[in-house]
Motif scaffolding. Sequence first.
Motif, short mmCIF file in Angstrom:
data_model
loop_
_atom_site.label_atom_id
_atom_site.label_comp_id
_atom_site.label_asym_id
_atom_site.label_seq_id
_atom_site.Cartn_x
_atom_site.Cartn_y
_atom_site.Cartn_z
N LEU A 65 0.80 -1.22 0.00
CA LEU A 65 0.00 0.00 0.00
C LEU A 65 0.84 1.28 0.00
CD1 LEU A 65 -2.78 -0.96 2.59
CD2 LEU A 65 -2.74 -1.34 0.12
N ILE A 68 0.31 4.37 -2.53
CA ILE A 68 -0.96 5.08 -2.64
C ILE A 68 -0.85 6.40 -1.90
CG2 ILE A 68 -3.43 5.01 -2.17
CD1 ILE A 68 -3.28 1.99 -2.23
N ASP A 69 -0.98 7.49 -2.63
CA ASP A 69 -0.89 8.83 -2.04
C ASP A 69 -2.14 9.62 -2.41
OD1 ASP A 69 -0.27 11.29 -1.05
OD2 ASP A 69 1.41 11.69 -2.39
N VAL A 70 -3.08 9.70 -1.48
CA VAL A 70 -4.35 10.36 -1.79
C VAL A 70 -4.21 11.86 -1.92
CG1 VAL A 70 -5.72 8.57 -0.68
CG2 VAL A 70 -4.98 10.55 0.66
N ALA A 85 -9.25 7.25 -5.68
CA ALA A 85 -8.62 6.58 -4.54
C ALA A 85 -8.94 5.09 -4.54
CB ALA A 85 -9.08 7.23 -3.24
N ARG A 88 -7.04 3.21 -7.31
CA ARG A 88 -5.63 3.02 -6.95
C ARG A 88 -5.47 1.91 -5.91
NH1 ARG A 88 -2.37 8.79 -6.80
NH2 ARG A 88 -3.16 9.62 -8.77
N TYR A 89 -6.38 1.88 -4.96
CA TYR A 89 -6.35 0.82 -3.94
C TYR A 89 -6.58 -0.53 -4.60
CZ TYR A 89 -7.62 -1.63 0.40
OH TYR A 89 -7.68 -2.51 1.46
N ALA A 92 -3.44 -1.67 -6.41
CA ALA A 92 -2.39 -2.11 -5.49
C ALA A 92 -2.66 -3.52 -4.99
CB ALA A 92 -2.27 -1.14 -4.32
#
Length: 236
Positions: A65, A68-70, A85, A88-89, A92
Motif C-alpha cells: 500500500l 498510494i498517495d491520496v 482513490a 488506486r487501492y 495495489a
Amino acid sequence: MARPRTPRISQKRLIRIALRVIDKDGLAAFSLKRLADELQVHESSVYHHYRYKHLILEDVVRLVLSDIDVTTMPTGYWKDYLLHASIRYYRAVVAHPNLVPVLQTSSHPPYTHAVENHTAAMLFQSGFPARYVVLIREQLESLILGAVQYSGNIELFTEVDVRHAALVRATRAVGEITPEERIFHALRAFLDGLELQLPLWQQSAPDPDPGVSTSSAGPSTQAAPGLGDSEQALSG
C-alpha cells in the motif's frame, strides 16, 4: 531463540521475499521456516527482525500500500476523489490477491490513518453526516476486496445450464468486461447512489458538529455535481 548480533539479511529484502512467497503459493504456504529457506538463512536471521508471522504480514501489507498517495488525487468533487482513490487501492491489491484474507480480517493499521483522515475530512467538508463516513469506507472496502477476489480464476457462476437462459446471457456478457472495468462500473453505481442519498441523510441526520474534521481536507469539495475527469480514472 536468541537473535544473532549481526543480521545476515536486511528487513527490506525479507519483506520483499515474503511478498514473493505469498504471491506465488498463498498464505497457507507462508511461514517463518519457508521464508528462511527462500532467503537461504537460518530461522534465527528472520527472528532478528521479526518474532511473529503476523508482524511480517503487517509490513508486507505496508509495502503493497506504500505507493498510494491520496494527497495527489482530484480534490474538486468528492466523487472524483473516492473513485480515483478506490481504483488506486484496487490496483495495489489486485497485483497481490493472496493478501485479501489479511486485509479482510484485520483493522486498518495506524500508518494508514493519515490517509483515512484525509478521506474522512473530505467527506465531512462535502456535507456527509459523521455517522455515515465510516459506513461509506466499509462498503468501498467490501466492493474493492470482493472485486479482487473475482478478478482471477474465481467465477461467480460456472457451467450454467442452458435452461437458465437469462443467466447464460448475463454470464456471457460479463465476460466481455475486464476485471478493472467491472470494479469501475460498480464504484460508479455506488457513488451515484451516495450522491442521491446525501440530501436525505443531511435532512434526517444533521451533523451536530459539522466543522470538527474539515481542517485537513484541502481545497473545498463543493464543486458542481458530476464525475468531472473521473472517466480517466482507468487510465490515470
